[in-house]
Design an enzyme around this catalytic site. Sequence first.
Site, PDB file in Angstrom:
ATOM      1  N   GLU A  42       0.819  -1.212   0.000  1.00 57.89           N
ATOM      2  CA  GLU A  42       0.000   0.000   0.000  1.00 57.89           C
ATOM      3  C   GLU A  42       0.853   1.263   0.000  1.00 57.89           C
ATOM      4  O   GLU A  42       0.537   2.240  -0.682  1.00 57.89           O
ATOM      5  CB  GLU A  42      -0.955   0.014   1.199  1.00 57.89           C
ATOM      6  CG  GLU A  42      -2.067  -1.029   1.133  1.00 57.89           C
ATOM      7  CD  GLU A  42      -2.956  -0.878  -0.094  1.00 57.89           C
ATOM      8  OE1 GLU A  42      -2.955   0.195  -0.735  1.00 57.89           O
ATOM      9  OE2 GLU A  42      -3.655  -1.851  -0.428  1.00 57.89           O
ATOM     10  N   TYR A 125      -6.306   6.633   4.202  1.00 51.24           N
ATOM     11  CA  TYR A 125      -6.463   5.625   3.149  1.00 51.24           C
ATOM     12  C   TYR A 125      -5.777   4.310   3.535  1.00 51.24           C
ATOM     13  O   TYR A 125      -6.403   3.236   3.532  1.00 51.24           O
ATOM     14  CB  TYR A 125      -5.928   6.094   1.785  1.00 51.24           C
ATOM     15  CG  TYR A 125      -5.701   4.892   0.915  1.00 51.24           C
ATOM     16  CD1 TYR A 125      -6.797   4.191   0.414  1.00 51.24           C
ATOM     17  CD2 TYR A 125      -4.426   4.354   0.708  1.00 51.24           C
ATOM     18  CE1 TYR A 125      -6.627   3.011  -0.303  1.00 51.24           C
ATOM     19  CE2 TYR A 125      -4.247   3.190   0.006  1.00 51.24           C
ATOM     20  CZ  TYR A 125      -5.355   2.527  -0.504  1.00 51.24           C
ATOM     21  OH  TYR A 125      -5.183   1.363  -1.177  1.00 51.24           O
ATOM     22  N   ASP A 143      -9.099   5.884  -1.762  1.00 54.15           N
ATOM     23  CA  ASP A 143      -7.985   6.424  -2.540  1.00 54.15           C
ATOM     24  C   ASP A 143      -8.552   7.142  -3.761  1.00 54.15           C
ATOM     25  O   ASP A 143      -9.749   7.361  -3.854  1.00 54.15           O
ATOM     26  CB  ASP A 143      -7.056   5.284  -2.959  1.00 54.15           C
ATOM     27  CG  ASP A 143      -7.725   4.392  -3.984  1.00 54.15           C
ATOM     28  OD1 ASP A 143      -8.977   4.323  -3.976  1.00 54.15           O
ATOM     29  OD2 ASP A 143      -7.015   3.781  -4.807  1.00 54.15           O
TER      30      ASP A 143
END
Length: 368
Positions: A42, A125, A143
Amino acid sequence: MISWSADKIHDFQETLLAWYDAEKRDLPWRHDQDPYHVWISEIMLQQTQVQTVIPYYERFMAKFPTVADLAAAPEPELLKAWEGLGYYSRARNLKKAAIQLVTDYEGVWPKTAAELQALTGIGPYTAGAIASIAFGEVVPAIDGNAFRVFSRLLKIDADIAKPQTRKIFEAAIQPIVSPTRPGDFNQAIMDLGSSYMTAKNPDSEHSPVKTFNQAYLDGVEDQYPVKTKKARPILKEFYGLVIESPEAVLMVQRPGQGMLANLWTYPLVAKEQVEQLLADNPRMTDLAAVEQLVQDDYQLELHLKQLSLKPVSHTFTHQKWQITLLQAKIDEAVDLSYFPGKLLTKTDLATTPVPTIQAKMAQTVEKQ
DNA sequence: CACACGTGGGT
DNA sequence: TACCCAAGTGT
């Protein structure tokens, strides 16, 4: 903005997850739900495309297989593993958070999005992504894809460039997240956003959720998402000093804060500084001015010659750099004690993290 | 809150 | 070329 009934929400979840089960991409970080794997992927994927990330992720996992390895990683090795990915503070923040996990949390992951945000580099996020994918918490991971997808599905008119808009999307998406498969739901939204519901040239006609896409159904998909534009990069001009001894080249480490922090480049002299000197010495050439600046500041006498006709150019998000390369030869015995840099050999350079602009400069030198 | 912070790909 | 865009966060 429209809202959905409970039945419609259920239909959407079924449709989306069925499509995801059939079409999801096989990505290296999707082989398990290990929070470390989710986390690293991520962070790498922030503002970065999947194809770019894959090789970096593979190398990173081979080199730093666990949180403990990351916590113990020397920063130069970490930056070298990150070299070319950009946004280098992500790498430094990873190490900070790994140390937090090992020391403050005794190696036990916090499992909610709210708690995860206490870790450096994990914002709303990424917290939502890790909490939902690794720990099954029913929270959205919002996102750029989620902003775009839901702005179209629900015709949300709020400007997604504004920080406060996140609240509107959180409130809109939270009730739609699958209560049984939140992680898959969030990843499916991202896959949707990078396939059928792209920013440019979307293919909503063939999208698995086209009947849920209100903006498309109303023929106004091109008006979503609403997003204000950002400022253009400003030009910054430098001279780049290629100071070579027989076996090495002079490099400087950039400051610990700001652009390309802690990475190494050739010494750069701002053209602005050169022009200041020239203002008082109008008959001096640019080259002579750079030589004098280096002499005054570092007690180092150089005989520079211009190496490349065209400057090396590189555009960052907010700055466009143009660097004219100037070359000088020195011998090993020269006194560099006043110079804030180091002579690095080819062997040294293999372990020295450099930004792309430095790689471009080095390539230009090689071609000479 | 507005802005800084990288890079590569697409048009 | 120039511009926009891509799985954002810290300050």
